[in-house]
Design a protein around this motif. Sequence first.
Motif, PDB file in Angstrom:
ATOM      1  N   MET A   1       0.847  -1.183   0.000  1.00 57.11           N
ATOM      2  CA  MET A   1       0.000   0.000   0.000  1.00 57.11           C
ATOM      3  C   MET A   1       0.889   1.242   0.000  1.00 57.11           C
ATOM      4  SD  MET A   1      -3.008   1.092   2.683  1.00 57.11           S
ATOM      5  CE  MET A   1      -3.983  -0.360   2.285  1.00 57.11           C
ATOM      6  N   SER A   2       0.602   2.181  -0.896  1.00 57.74           N
ATOM      7  CA  SER A   2       1.396   3.392  -1.005  1.00 57.74           C
ATOM      8  C   SER A   2       0.778   4.514  -0.175  1.00 57.74           C
ATOM      9  CB  SER A   2       1.471   3.834  -2.465  1.00 57.74           C
ATOM     10  OG  SER A   2       0.177   4.212  -2.923  1.00 57.74           O
ATOM     11  N   MET A 191      -3.038   3.030  13.632  1.00 61.61           N
ATOM     12  CA  MET A 191      -1.818   2.702  12.904  1.00 61.61           C
ATOM     13  C   MET A 191      -2.213   1.958  11.639  1.00 61.61           C
ATOM     14  SD  MET A 191       0.520   1.730  16.248  1.00 61.61           S
ATOM     15  CE  MET A 191       2.054   1.558  15.339  1.00 61.61           C
ATOM     16  N   SER A 192      -1.253   1.289  11.020  1.00 58.05           N
ATOM     17  CA  SER A 192      -1.501   0.701   9.704  1.00 58.05           C
ATOM     18  C   SER A 192      -2.704  -0.229   9.681  1.00 58.05           C
ATOM     19  CB  SER A 192      -0.261  -0.071   9.238  1.00 58.05           C
ATOM     20  OG  SER A 192       0.823   0.794   8.987  1.00 58.05           O
ATOM     21  N   GLY A 193      -2.897  -1.022  10.756  1.00 57.74           N
ATOM     22  CA  GLY A 193      -3.941  -2.030  10.727  1.00 57.74           C
ATOM     23  C   GLY A 193      -5.297  -1.591  11.237  1.00 57.74           C
ATOM     24  N   ASP A 194      -5.394  -0.367  11.785  1.00 48.02           N
ATOM     25  CA  ASP A 194      -6.663   0.021  12.404  1.00 48.02           C
ATOM     26  C   ASP A 194      -7.013   1.497  12.246  1.00 48.02           C
ATOM     27  OD1 ASP A 194      -5.035   1.365  14.367  1.00 48.02           O
ATOM     28  OD2 ASP A 194      -4.856  -0.509  15.465  1.00 48.02           O
ATOM     29  N   TYR A 195      -6.309   2.204  11.373  1.00 47.38           N
ATOM     30  CA  TYR A 195      -6.560   3.654  11.309  1.00 47.38           C
ATOM     31  C   TYR A 195      -7.975   4.034  10.874  1.00 47.38           C
ATOM     32  CZ  TYR A 195      -5.515   3.457   6.266  1.00 47.38           C
ATOM     33  OH  TYR A 195      -5.519   3.166   4.921  1.00 47.38           O
ATOM     34  N   LEU A 212       3.495   2.405   4.230  1.00 41.44           N
ATOM     35  CA  LEU A 212       4.038   3.413   3.327  1.00 41.44           C
ATOM     36  C   LEU A 212       5.308   2.922   2.623  1.00 41.44           C
ATOM     37  CD1 LEU A 212       3.775   6.563   5.639  1.00 41.44           C
ATOM     38  CD2 LEU A 212       2.027   5.575   4.138  1.00 41.44           C
ATOM     39  N   PHE A 213       5.969   1.941   3.210  1.00 42.45           N
ATOM     40  CA  PHE A 213       7.274   1.537   2.701  1.00 42.45           C
ATOM     41  C   PHE A 213       7.294   0.104   2.184  1.00 42.45           C
ATOM     42  CE2 PHE A 213       7.977   4.871   5.842  1.00 42.45           C
ATOM     43  CZ  PHE A 213       8.845   5.717   5.159  1.00 42.45           C
ATOM     44  N   SER A 214       6.169  -0.575   2.174  1.00 37.55           N
ATOM     45  CA  SER A 214       6.126  -1.977   1.739  1.00 37.55           C
ATOM     46  C   SER A 214       6.168  -2.069   0.223  1.00 37.55           C
ATOM     47  CB  SER A 214       4.878  -2.646   2.279  1.00 37.55           C
ATOM     48  OG  SER A 214       3.714  -1.963   1.860  1.00 37.55           O
TER      49      SER A 214
END
Length: 214
Positions: A1-2, A191-195, A212-214
Motif C-alpha cells: 500500500m502506497s 496505525m496501519s492495521g486500524d486507522y 508506506l514503505f512496503s
Amino acid sequence: MSLPEVLSGIRAAEAQAGRAPGSARLVAVTKGQTLEAIDRCVLSHGTFPLGEGRAQELRDKAAARPDLEWHYLGALQRNKVKYLRPVALVHSLEAVWQAQAIAQAAQGWGRAPGVLLQVHNGETQKHGIEVDLLPGVLREVQATGLSVRGLMVMAPDLDGHPQRDERLLALFQDTARRAHDLGLSELSMGMSGDYPLAVHAGATLVRVGRSLFS
C-alpha cells in the motif's frame, strides 16, 4: 500500500464518519527507514509530519533534514531528552518527570515541543498513564509550562480476536471522550492495521509506517 492509498483510506474514513476532509492528519512513521526511502515513499507525495521512535535516529535524521516536521513516538528515557530539540510534538509522555526534564532542557533550546499524554490501553506490558490518573497528571504537566495538546493511545494486539474491531473502536472512542472531557483537541490514534476505526472515533493524528514503505 502506497502513501496515496493510505491517504485515500483516511479520507474515506473521514467521509463515513461525517468529518471534514483533512481533519485527520497522517504522521508518517519513519523509524528504521533511510532518508532516501523517506524522500521516495513519503515526501514525493507532499509534506507530512515524520514520526521517529528512536531518539538517536531522530537526532541524526533531523540534523540532516531540519526543514521537516519531526514527531517523537518512542518511550522517553532521561538521557534521551537532549535529542528532542528539533521535535514539534512528543506523542508518548507518560510521567511527570519526563515533562519536567523536557521543560528544563527547553529553557536552553529557546522553544519547547508540544506533548501528548499517552493513555494506558489495558495491556500489562504497555506504557501509558492509567485513565483515572489522567486529570492529575495533566495538571502537573501543565504546571511545568509545557503545552499539552491531547492524548495518544496504542491499540492492543487483538489480531485474530473475534471482536477485534469492536474492542478497538471502543478503546478509541473512550480515549476521545476523555480528551474532550479534559479540554484537549489532539488525538493520536490508529496505525496501519486500524486507522479507519481510529478516524471514525475522532483521531486527528494517524501514525502509519509499514504500509508506506512496503
